[in-house]
Design an enzyme around this catalytic site. Structure first.
Site, PDB file in Angstrom:
ATOM      1  N   ASN A 197       0.833  -1.215   0.000  1.00  0.00           N
ATOM      2  CA  ASN A 197       0.000   0.000   0.000  1.00  0.00           C
ATOM      3  C   ASN A 197       0.861   1.255   0.000  1.00  0.00           C
ATOM      4  OD1 ASN A 197       0.596  -0.832   2.689  1.00  0.00           O
ATOM      5  ND2 ASN A 197      -1.014   0.453   3.526  1.00  0.00           N
ATOM      6  N   CYS A 211     -10.429  -3.550  -4.117  1.00  0.00           N
ATOM      7  CA  CYS A 211      -9.386  -4.473  -4.584  1.00  0.00           C
ATOM      8  C   CYS A 211      -9.998  -5.770  -5.103  1.00  0.00           C
ATOM      9  CB  CYS A 211      -8.393  -4.755  -3.462  1.00  0.00           C
ATOM     10  SG  CYS A 211      -7.333  -3.348  -3.119  1.00  0.00           S
ATOM     11  N   GLU A 259      -3.014  -4.758  -2.766  1.00  0.00           N
ATOM     12  CA  GLU A 259      -3.515  -5.699  -3.772  1.00  0.00           C
ATOM     13  C   GLU A 259      -3.622  -5.040  -5.138  1.00  0.00           C
ATOM     14  OE1 GLU A 259      -4.688  -4.969  -0.831  1.00  0.00           O
ATOM     15  OE2 GLU A 259      -5.657  -6.657   0.155  1.00  0.00           O
ATOM     16  N   ASN A 304      -0.994   8.674   0.758  1.00  0.00           N
ATOM     17  CA  ASN A 304      -0.738  10.043   0.329  1.00  0.00           C
ATOM     18  C   ASN A 304      -1.464  10.981   1.290  1.00  0.00           C
ATOM     19  OD1 ASN A 304      -1.458  12.567  -1.498  1.00  0.00           O
ATOM     20  ND2 ASN A 304       0.236  11.500  -2.455  1.00  0.00           N
ATOM     21  N   ALA A 305      -0.908  12.186   1.469  1.00  0.00           N
ATOM     22  CA  ALA A 305      -1.533  13.166   2.367  1.00  0.00           C
ATOM     23  C   ALA A 305      -2.962  13.482   1.911  1.00  0.00           C
ATOM     24  CB  ALA A 305      -0.692  14.437   2.420  1.00  0.00           C
ATOM     25  N   CYS A 321      -4.151   0.505  -2.277  1.00  0.00           N
ATOM     26  CA  CYS A 321      -3.918  -0.691  -1.458  1.00  0.00           C
ATOM     27  C   CYS A 321      -2.832  -1.573  -2.079  1.00  0.00           C
ATOM     28  CB  CYS A 321      -5.193  -1.516  -1.365  1.00  0.00           C
ATOM     29  SG  CYS A 321      -6.545  -0.731  -0.501  1.00  0.00           S
ATOM     30  N   TYR A 335      -5.723  11.670   1.119  1.00  0.00           N
ATOM     31  CA  TYR A 335      -5.984  10.254   1.386  1.00  0.00           C
ATOM     32  C   TYR A 335      -6.469   9.417   0.195  1.00  0.00           C
ATOM     33  CZ  TYR A 335      -5.417  11.043   6.435  1.00  0.00           C
ATOM     34  OH  TYR A 335      -4.928  11.341   7.673  1.00  0.00           O
ATOM     35  N   CYS A 394     -10.016  -5.219   0.485  1.00  0.00           N
ATOM     36  CA  CYS A 394     -11.173  -4.317   0.507  1.00  0.00           C
ATOM     37  C   CYS A 394     -12.016  -4.535  -0.759  1.00  0.00           C
ATOM     38  CB  CYS A 394     -10.727  -2.856   0.606  1.00  0.00           C
ATOM     39  SG  CYS A 394     -10.124  -2.174  -0.945  1.00  0.00           S
TER      40      CYS A 394
HETATM   41  N1  THU Z   1      -5.112  -1.569   2.805  1.00  0.00           N
HETATM   42  C1  THU Z   1      -4.553  -2.412   1.891  1.00  0.00           C
HETATM   43  O1  THU Z   1      -3.470  -2.139   1.357  1.00  0.00           O
HETATM   44  N2  THU Z   1      -5.210  -3.551   1.583  1.00  0.00           N
HETATM   45  C2  THU Z   1      -6.386  -3.938   2.144  1.00  0.00           C
HETATM   46  O2  THU Z   1      -6.910  -4.974   1.792  1.00  0.00           O
HETATM   47  C3  THU Z   1      -7.014  -3.103   3.168  1.00  0.00           C
HETATM   48  C4  THU Z   1      -6.372  -1.807   3.456  1.00  0.00           C
HETATM   49  C5  THU Z   1      -4.397  -0.345   3.149  1.00  0.00           C
HETATM   50  C6  THU Z   1      -5.043   0.949   2.702  1.00  0.00           C
HETATM   51  C7  THU Z   1      -4.442   1.917   3.686  1.00  0.00           C
HETATM   52  O3  THU Z   1      -3.172   2.328   3.209  1.00  0.00           O
HETATM   53  C8  THU Z   1      -4.229   1.094   4.943  1.00  0.00           C
HETATM   54  O4  THU Z   1      -4.260  -0.266   4.546  1.00  0.00           O
HETATM   55  C9  THU Z   1      -5.280   1.320   6.015  1.00  0.00           C
HETATM   56  O5  THU Z   1      -6.543   1.163   5.522  1.00  0.00           O
END
Ligand code: THU
Length: 165
Positions: free
Chosen positions: A61, A124, A74, A64-65, A72, A67, A121
């Site tokens: 993941n 993804c 994936e 960035n500021a 993610c 958001y 999520c």
């Molecule tokens: N995040 C992922 O990279 N994959 C997921 O399946 C869930 C969430 C990241 C997004 C964000 O950078 C951080 O986890 C918190 O949500």
């Protein structure tokens, strides 16, 4: 009116029960958490995709500021894989997450991994599903220290999904 039942069968196992090749894919996903840029959530997610050509592509993941501009693990992995090898099917994806439990994140690396499997999520799942629709099932391995879930496909994580218009 009748009921329609949607069933998802998930295999649960420990790390030691995985085949060596799957252990390696999980290890790669765990290593990928080190490439995460997560100064805001401090939730470091790693993904590793096994391609049909035998190559493993990593993603992590990137925050960035502003958001919503981040992405993610994936999606970074599947977009990277498709950008590098647009015609090579994705066979498996492993996902792991690490959080800083201590003030010095490097002091206790293994303890930082989630106890329970981390699941992708919705966005993804949707992104992965489209690669699956093009190339065939992508097995999903969700890592947790206490248990690992294995799903046969992305579709099994996203039933009744939107695929075409
Ligand atoms: N995040 C992922 O990279 N994959 C997921 O399946 C869930 C969430 C990241 C997004 C964000 O950078 C951080 O986890 C918190 O949500």
């Amino acid at each position: 009116m009748k009921d329609k039942v949607i069933t998802t069968v998930i295999k649960e196992c420990s790390y030691s029960e995985l085949e060596p090749k799957d252990q390696y894919l999980v290890d790669t996903a765990k290593n990928a958490t080190k490439n995460s840029y997560a100064p805001y959530s401090r939730f470091h997610v790693g993904a590793a995709i096994l391609l049909d050509n035998g190559e493993i592509v990593m993603g992590a993941n990137q925050e960035n500021a502003a958001y919503p501009s981040g992405t993610c693990a994936e999606r970074s992995a599947c977009f990277y894989a498709s950008a590098k090898y647009p015609d090579v099917p994705m066979k498996k994806i492993a996902i792991a997450a690490w959080t800083a439990l201590h003030t010095d994140p490097q002091s206790d690396y293994e303890s930082g991994f989630q106890h329970h499997p981390i699941s992708p999520c919705g966005a993804c799942r949707q992104a992965l599903l489209e690669y699956e629709a093009r190339y065939g099932d992508i097995e999903v391995i969700l890592y947790g220290k206490d248990s690992i879930y294995i799903l046969p496909s992305v579709k099994s994580l996203l039933p009744l999904s939107f695929t075409e218009f």
